[in-house]
Write an enzyme that holds these catalytic residues in place. Sequence first.
Site, mmCIF file in Angstrom:
data_model
loop_
_atom_site.group_PDB
_atom_site.id
_atom_site.type_symbol
_atom_site.label_atom_id
_atom_site.label_comp_id
_atom_site.label_asym_id
_atom_site.label_seq_id
_atom_site.Cartn_x
_atom_site.Cartn_y
_atom_site.Cartn_z
ATOM 1 N N SER A 1 -4.201 8.228 6.791
ATOM 2 C CA SER A 1 -3.621 7.350 5.780
ATOM 3 C C SER A 1 -2.627 8.071 4.899
ATOM 4 O O SER A 1 -2.818 9.233 4.558
ATOM 5 C CB SER A 1 -4.717 6.782 4.880
ATOM 6 O OG SER A 1 -5.331 5.707 5.509
ATOM 7 N N ASP B 1 0.850 -1.196 0.000
ATOM 8 C CA ASP B 1 0.000 0.000 0.000
ATOM 9 C C ASP B 1 0.888 1.249 0.000
ATOM 10 O O ASP B 1 1.057 1.912 1.025
ATOM 11 C CB ASP B 1 -0.912 -0.039 1.233
ATOM 12 C CG ASP B 1 -1.967 1.054 1.214
ATOM 13 O OD1 ASP B 1 -2.076 1.766 0.189
ATOM 14 O OD2 ASP B 1 -2.671 1.195 2.235
HETATM 15 N N1 ARG Z 1 -7.375 3.712 5.926
HETATM 16 C C1 ARG Z 1 -7.443 4.863 6.779
HETATM 17 C C2 ARG Z 1 -7.415 6.134 5.952
HETATM 18 O O1 ARG Z 1 -7.737 6.076 4.811
HETATM 19 C C3 ARG Z 1 -6.422 4.873 7.854
HETATM 20 C C4 ARG Z 1 -6.538 3.712 8.714
HETATM 21 C C5 ARG Z 1 -5.573 3.680 9.812
HETATM 22 N N2 ARG Z 1 -6.301 3.022 10.825
HETATM 23 C C6 ARG Z 1 -5.792 2.616 11.948
HETATM 24 N N3 ARG Z 1 -6.600 2.097 12.828
HETATM 25 N N4 ARG Z 1 -4.522 2.736 12.219
HETATM 26 O O2 ARG Z 1 -7.226 7.214 6.442
#
Ligand code: ARG
Length: 390
Positions: A241, A129
Amino acid sequence: RRAGVAIEVGALVLVTGPPAVKAAPTPRIVNGAPADPAAFPFVAALLEADADRKQGVYQAQFCGASLTTPSVLVTAAHCVVNQKTGERLDPSEILVSFGPTLKIPNPRVIAVTGIDVHPSYRLRTADNDIAVLTLAQPVTDIPLIPVVTLSQLDEYTAAGTKATIVGWGNTSSSGNVFPDALRSGQVEIFPSPSCGSGKSYVVDGVRFRGYRSDEASAENMICAAGVTADAEVIDACQGDSGGPLLVGTGTERRLVGVVSWGERCASYFPGVYTRVSSELEFLRRTGAIPTIAPSAPPQLSVAARDGEVRVTTVAPSDGSEVTAFAVSVVNPATGEVRGCTSSPTRRTGTCSVTGLVNGTRYLVNAIYGSPLGNSPVAPNVEVIPSMQPL
Ligand code: ARG
């Protein structure tokens, strides 16, 4: 995330059972603190271009990113790939802003001209990712965050290593509270068995569950979470993210992870980060790692044996890409030279020169080879092979 944002950067929520332990009482980066505004200049906000024009930076922010060279940012692939269709965003659909607060009169916004998504990024598993954004113009006045090198790996990603996460993501594990000012949190890197073999791990007295092999892969991912003084879980969340997982302080600080996913936020599961050190080839190819020739000669450890000299070195730590390690063993009395080479794709290189005469004085030197040129030659090391190892 914020109202009216077209790009839906959804939580990559895994289908797992509920955590064995009940959620923390007031989970509030979740449970982080305001970041020192001067401390993370290399952190950028990714903006949905349309929303930025209509509603400004705060409403448009949907992910984070890290400036690793003057014109390149590292972010998460899932930030720039439509999670439903798998389509990559067009560079014109995103903008980048620098500066710790989002609601300011004249934000520094820069266009993006290129998006490189890791060719092996997998939507379903979030494997690899990672993506690289190229800015329309280089920024020369913002300090960069160097990417961790292979030789720093052990020191920077060992289980228990303290790390920092930063972002403008949701600060609530139960609702939606998006901060204006950058926030940071202290987390700890989990051992690999908790990031793909399901083993639990305790941070400051709080037990976290691990992800199983069908959920996470320790090869490409790093799991991390933190705990506050009040035993509340510190974690990244939606909107964080693409932002950095950082290890080290001052000039020793390095980018070791990219915020990727987690089972909810600040649950008793760790956050999951793209393991940057497993993506160095992609990052080099896309310009996220400055390509330089090795600047220092190899540090040699030389062992003389029976008719043989074995030489070991570690990969350089200046971020250069080394493709060869070449050793020569010279008999200064006769001028005879024998050599050996190895390809240190990993963190060390070893090679042996055999057929030497015991009791004879030899001089050993070596260089690193790289596509951009060789390193300086290491100073001679004197050895005398003998029946008894010296
Ligand atoms: N996928 C999420 C985003 O698009 C971030 C996820 C991170 N989550 C976590 N529990 N560390 O912002």
